[in-house]
Design a protein around this motif. Structure first.
Motif, PDB file in Angstrom:
ATOM      1  N   GLY A  44       0.800  -1.223   0.000  1.00 27.63           N
ATOM      2  CA  GLY A  44       0.000   0.000   0.000  1.00 27.63           C
ATOM      3  C   GLY A  44       0.829   1.268   0.000  1.00 27.63           C
ATOM      4  N   GLU A  45       2.054   1.175  -0.519  1.00 29.99           N
ATOM      5  CA  GLU A  45       3.002   2.293  -0.417  1.00 29.99           C
ATOM      6  C   GLU A  45       2.543   3.558  -1.126  1.00 29.99           C
ATOM      7  N   ARG A  46       1.809   3.397  -2.210  1.00 33.21           N
ATOM      8  CA  ARG A  46       1.408   4.566  -2.991  1.00 33.21           C
ATOM      9  C   ARG A  46       0.012   5.058  -2.635  1.00 33.21           C
ATOM     10  N   GLY A  47      -0.565   4.542  -1.581  1.00 35.23           N
ATOM     11  CA  GLY A  47      -1.847   5.054  -1.129  1.00 35.23           C
ATOM     12  C   GLY A  47      -1.703   6.432  -0.519  1.00 35.23           C
ATOM     13  N   SER A  48      -2.727   7.257  -0.680  1.00 37.77           N
ATOM     14  CA  SER A  48      -2.756   8.569  -0.037  1.00 37.77           C
ATOM     15  C   SER A  48      -3.354   8.442   1.353  1.00 37.77           C
ATOM     16  N   VAL A  49      -3.101   9.421   2.189  1.00 34.00           N
ATOM     17  CA  VAL A  49      -3.791   9.491   3.482  1.00 34.00           C
ATOM     18  C   VAL A  49      -5.206   9.983   3.195  1.00 34.00           C
ATOM     19  N   LEU A  50      -6.196   9.126   3.436  1.00 30.42           N
ATOM     20  CA  LEU A  50      -7.586   9.430   3.095  1.00 30.42           C
ATOM     21  C   LEU A  50      -8.412   9.886   4.301  1.00 30.42           C
ATOM     22  N   ASN A  51      -7.852   9.752   5.486  1.00 31.32           N
ATOM     23  CA  ASN A  51      -8.556  10.138   6.704  1.00 31.32           C
ATOM     24  C   ASN A  51      -8.200  11.583   7.045  1.00 31.32           C
ATOM     25  N   PRO A  52      -9.151  12.522   6.926  1.00 28.38           N
ATOM     26  CA  PRO A  52      -8.822  13.936   7.179  1.00 28.38           C
ATOM     27  C   PRO A  52      -8.392  14.204   8.613  1.00 28.38           C
ATOM     28  N   SER A  53      -8.758  13.330   9.536  1.00 31.38           N
ATOM     29  CA  SER A  53      -8.375  13.554  10.929  1.00 31.38           C
ATOM     30  C   SER A  53      -6.993  12.975  11.246  1.00 31.38           C
ATOM     31  N   TYR A  54      -6.333  12.363  10.244  1.00 33.38           N
ATOM     32  CA  TYR A  54      -5.005  11.799  10.495  1.00 33.38           C
ATOM     33  C   TYR A  54      -3.976  12.890  10.789  1.00 33.38           C
ATOM     34  N   GLY A  55      -4.151  14.036  10.166  1.00 33.35           N
ATOM     35  CA  GLY A  55      -3.320  15.173  10.533  1.00 33.35           C
ATOM     36  C   GLY A  55      -2.222  15.538   9.567  1.00 33.35           C
ATOM     37  N   ARG A  56      -1.805  14.617   8.723  1.00 32.05           N
ATOM     38  CA  ARG A  56      -0.731  14.945   7.791  1.00 32.05           C
ATOM     39  C   ARG A  56      -0.731  13.957   6.630  1.00 32.05           C
TER      40      ARG A  56
END
Length: 296
Positions: A44-56
């Motif tokens: 999953g290396e090229r996945g984006s951070v999809l959770n807006p609450s993740y913070g970065r």
């Protein structure tokens, strides 16, 4: 004499797919005493951070791989399943018109026999009676999902052949191959209508009414697994993928009591079977005894 345990292998493209597709099924079988193994084809290396609450955001492939490795371990623990990595690199989801080329060395560009060989080895080691994966479309047109289907199908068809992949362990013949159908439009429409009837705001409205949704072909459903009692394990596994899943987002928009009442199952399509079974089914192991399978 004790009957050997039944064994189920779920083959997925990326970490988090195992928690959004068939997760309650794997948790149910693991809790009932079956041996369950989830295989992730890529990190999953090229996945984006999809959770807006993740913070970065995370843009470095190695950092994303490490983060998602930790997430996957937590998800496997929540489901009560074993887990293995196939070891390939995420292909990413190409966007644009025309679509850009896939990155060199990625999973989707790997020759089929090279990509299938490590999965054949895992099949021969774990000796599953049943394998689940995606249909030929991948469920949606991500190149890794389509490749995951091809690799899992190749392993199902060849792992029992002593003349194929001869350096990858002793042959083992899986008995049934299923395709996941978790995001069928029938399910989405049913949940949408149930929420509207209950006076709730449905997150599925735009999806149900879109032209693209109306044009999605509905594949045959042969098997419905009752698994509402395992929804909490599924939800815990989803939340474990903190980079991908918003705990206040789409996956949690449906009240769980309503979901358990209206759609307490996960659906599958029996793609191939080497044992006799009667359709429709409510058990992935229907027609299988614990001592079946093995070399032809």
């Amino acid at each position: 004499m004790t009957t050997p345990p039944l064994r189920l292998m779920a083959v997925h493209a990326h970490p988090d797919d195992e928690s959004s597709k068939g997760a309650a099924t794997t948790a149910r079988y693991a809790a009932s005493g079956a041996e369950v193994l989830v295989v992730s084809c890529t990190g999953g290396e090229r996945g984006s951070v999809l959770n807006p609450s993740y913070g970065r955001q995370i843009t470095d492939l190695e950092e994303m791989r490490q983060v998602r490795t930790v997430e996957m371990a937590a998800a496997a623990e929540a489901l009560g399943v074993q887990h293995r990595w196939l070891g390939f690199v995420d292909s990413g989801l190409p966007e644009g018109d025309p679509l850009p080329p896939l990155p060199p060395g990625c999973f989707a560009l790997t020759p089929l026999e090279e990509a299938a060989a490590p999965l054949v080895e895992i099949v021969r080691e774990f000796r599953p009676h049943v394998i689940t994966t995606y249909d030929p479309t991948g469920g949606y047109p991500h190149p890794d999902h389509i490749m995951c289907h091809r690799v899992a199908k190749e392993a199902f068809e060849t792992a029992g052949d002593p003349e194929r992949y001869r350096d990858r362990g002793a042959p083992w013949t899986p008995l049934k191959l299923y395709y996941n159908h978790d995001f069928s439009m029938t399910r989405i429409r049913t949940m949408h209508e149930a929420m509207i009837d209950a006076g709730l705001e449905s997150p599925f409205g735009d999806w149900v009414e879109s032209r693209a949704a109306r044009e999605i072909p509905e594949r045959e459903v042969t098997t419905r697994i009752p698994c509402a009692e395992s929804f909490p394990a599924r939800d815990a596994a989803l939340v474990a993928h903190a980079t991908q899943i918003d705990p206040d987002g789409f996956f949690f928009a449906t009240p769980r009591d309503l979901e358990a009442q209206v759609w307490p199952v996960e659906e599958y399509e029996l793609a191939a079977s080497r044992v006799a079974t009667t359709l429709p089914e409510d058990d992935l192991f229907a027609g299988i005894a614990g001592d079946e399978g093995g070399a032809p």
